[in-house]
Design a protein around this motif. Structure first.
Motif, PDB file in Angstrom:
ATOM      1  N   TRP A  34       0.770  -1.164   0.008  1.00 25.17           N
ATOM      2  CA  TRP A  34      -0.116  -0.112   0.031  1.00 25.17           C
ATOM      3  C   TRP A  34       0.968   1.281   0.028  1.00 25.17           C
ATOM      4  O   TRP A  34       0.477   2.233  -0.661  1.00 25.17           O
ATOM      5  N   VAL A  35       2.064   1.158   0.675  1.00 25.27           N
ATOM      6  CA  VAL A  35       2.889   2.394   0.736  1.00 25.27           C
ATOM      7  C   VAL A  35       3.497   2.537  -0.603  1.00 25.27           C
ATOM      8  O   VAL A  35       3.380   3.624  -1.097  1.00 25.27           O
ATOM      9  N   TYR A  36       4.085   1.401  -1.340  1.00 25.06           N
ATOM     10  CA  TYR A  36       4.591   1.480  -2.478  1.00 25.06           C
ATOM     11  C   TYR A  36       3.642   2.013  -3.596  1.00 25.06           C
ATOM     12  O   TYR A  36       4.020   2.646  -4.415  1.00 25.06           O
ATOM     13  N   GLY A  37       2.599   1.381  -3.478  1.00 27.43           N
ATOM     14  CA  GLY A  37       1.613   1.651  -4.546  1.00 27.43           C
ATOM     15  C   GLY A  37       1.185   3.213  -4.425  1.00 27.43           C
ATOM     16  O   GLY A  37       0.698   3.811  -5.465  1.00 27.43           O
ATOM     17  N   VAL A 169      -0.837  -3.020  -5.406  1.00 23.37           N
ATOM     18  CA  VAL A 169      -1.165  -1.683  -5.808  1.00 23.37           C
ATOM     19  C   VAL A 169      -2.851  -1.389  -5.872  1.00 23.37           C
ATOM     20  O   VAL A 169      -3.260  -0.446  -5.588  1.00 23.37           O
ATOM     21  N   ILE A 170      -3.630  -2.398  -6.505  1.00 26.59           N
ATOM     22  CA  ILE A 170      -5.105  -2.246  -6.468  1.00 26.59           C
ATOM     23  C   ILE A 170      -5.672  -1.903  -5.260  1.00 26.59           C
ATOM     24  O   ILE A 170      -6.347  -0.988  -4.744  1.00 26.59           O
ATOM     25  N   LEU A 171      -5.359  -2.935  -4.217  1.00 27.47           N
ATOM     26  CA  LEU A 171      -6.025  -2.686  -2.815  1.00 27.47           C
ATOM     27  C   LEU A 171      -5.490  -1.760  -2.136  1.00 27.47           C
ATOM     28  O   LEU A 171      -6.289  -1.180  -1.439  1.00 27.47           O
ATOM     29  N   SER A 175      -7.740   1.569  -0.703  1.00 23.26           N
ATOM     30  CA  SER A 175      -7.791   1.499   0.889  1.00 23.26           C
ATOM     31  C   SER A 175      -7.397   3.273   1.176  1.00 23.26           C
ATOM     32  O   SER A 175      -8.010   3.619   1.970  1.00 23.26           O
ATOM     33  N   LYS A 176      -6.424   3.752   0.259  1.00 22.91           N
ATOM     34  CA  LYS A 176      -6.168   5.048   0.429  1.00 22.91           C
ATOM     35  C   LYS A 176      -7.364   5.892   0.090  1.00 22.91           C
ATOM     36  O   LYS A 176      -7.769   6.990   0.928  1.00 22.91           O
ATOM     37  N   LYS A 177      -8.074   5.576  -1.093  1.00 24.49           N
ATOM     38  CA  LYS A 177      -9.270   6.335  -1.431  1.00 24.49           C
ATOM     39  C   LYS A 177     -10.475   6.369  -0.525  1.00 24.49           C
ATOM     40  O   LYS A 177     -11.048   7.217  -0.396  1.00 24.49           O
ATOM     41  N   HIS A 178     -10.533   5.119   0.132  1.00 29.29           N
ATOM     42  CA  HIS A 178     -11.729   5.065   1.056  1.00 29.29           C
ATOM     43  C   HIS A 178     -11.469   5.432   2.462  1.00 29.29           C
ATOM     44  O   HIS A 178     -12.189   5.271   3.539  1.00 29.29           O
TER      45      HIS A 178
END
Length: 367
Positions: A34-37, A169-171, A175-178
């Motif tokens: 999630w950080v890298y994405g 990347v996707i998840l 997560s960031k968006k929501h």
């Protein structure tokens, strides 16, 4: 979360703190996606060596504590909250990742592009959008996937790359968006075109399913099965009792293309192309929104991401042709029983109902 569940997580964390350093590294790396994405979403490209990546992994853990628990909970659920079994499962998974260099698989593109197009045209899978709750929607063309353009290792490589891209990347992006952890997806399985000849692909499908069960547990929230022919209906009746209750609860067999039911949880734009008709759909839809196609935005983004990562990891070396070999697992007892049951039922259908398509001479192959 109950006291018992939290205590199990705390004990699990303590056990994971004791594993060897190589396993710790891949565990942390697999948790910082999630950080890298997030960084990549802002087009920040970081050429990390192993020590730098380990540092980033610690940053990821410190910033987003909840993701650690979510990972442990997935493995606990997969083993019915049995801590010793859950711990063994996760350690085995980490060994698999280290031994097969799974952390590097997103820097290993399948080349040339025309060959990869053949893989995509014969292994029908794609991402069509998101549910209203923010879960990615993955579509799978079970009935029309032929798996006849490459060896089994290319199909396994492609499948794992999609898994890893989803998780790294996707998840994390969702997560960031929501503003909350989103760790699962929805899968819509299209049975259009399913025939008795599908028996020849049972071994490959069992391998892929076993990889998911052992190394990516509890990543699917719900399976929706659509465009169901008689052959599937007959097999489902005998397979359903063999599934664990937890798995059975995730599976919903919908009427026709499933359009009406799926529109209750997602917008029309996120419907897989084969669900957009009111009746039965088709996996080989000519619509520009065909998420199985290499030309679809999802696959273009995925393929470009992998090529980009390849240039970062090996900026001087040319991209080499050849599959990224992963050790193929032995199917679990449950998977073997299900495969045998499906095979037996397909033979019964042929012999008992006079279906003309013969299974004589049909062999289960690795390719």
């Amino acid at each position: 979360m109950g006291i018992v569940s939290q205590e199990a997580i705390n004990q699990f964390r303590a056990l994971m703190d004791q594993v060897d350093e190589p396993l710790q590294n891949t565990f942390q790396i697999s948790m910082i996606g999630w950080v890298y994405g997030w960084l990549l979403s802002y087009n920040i490209i970081i050429n990390m060596k192993m020590k730098q990546l380990q540092l980033a992994s610690q940053i990821g853990q410190n910033i987003h504590q909840g993701y650690h628990n979510e990972t442990l909970v997935r493995f606990l659920k997969a083993r019915e909250w049995n801590l010793p079994k859950s711990h063994k499962m996760l350690v085995d998974c980490l060994h698999w990742r280290v031994q097969n260099e799974i952390d590097k698989i997103l820097s290993k593109p399948i080349v040339p592009a025309n060959f990869y197009r053949g893989v995509r045209d014969s292994q029908l899978i794609g991402m069509s959008g998101y549910s209203r709750e923010g879960l990615p929607v993955f579509a799978i063309g079970v009935g029309l996937s032929t798996f006849d353009k490459a060896s089994v290792h290319y199909y396994v490589q492609s499948h794992i790359q999609i898994n890893e891209y989803r998780d790294r990347v996707i998840l994390p992006s969702a997560s960031k968006k929501h503003g909350r952890p989103i760790t699962t997806c929805i899968k819509v399985l299209d049975m259009t075109g399913l025939k008795l000849s599908a028996l020849s692909q049972i071994k490959l499908l069992t391998i892929i399913s076993t990889i998911d069960d052992l190394n990516y547990p509890e990543k699917t929230n719900t399976y929706y099965i659509v465009n169901v022919p008689y052959i599937f209906s007959a097999c489902w009746k005998v397979v359903k009792p063999l599934l664990q209750e937890r798995t059975r609860k995730k599976i919903q067999v919908l009427q026709g293309s499933g359009r009406d039911e799926l529109l209750k949880i997602m917008d029309f734009e996120s419907l897989p192309h084969f669900c957009r008709r009111e009746g039965s759909g088709s996996s080989r839809h000519s619509d520009a929104n065909n998420c199985f196609s290499l030309d679809h935005p999802f696959h273009q983004q995925l393929y470009n991401y992998i090529k980009q990562q390849s240039m970062i990891s090996e900026p001087v070396e040319p991209i080499k042709q050849g599959s990224f070999h992963v050790d193929l697992p032995e199917p679990a007892a449950e998977g073997t029983d299900i495969a045998k049951t499906i095979e037996s039922e397909l033979h019964r259908i042929e012999n008992g109902n006079g279906i003309s398509e013969s299974l004589n001479g049909l062999k289960v192959t690795d390719t």
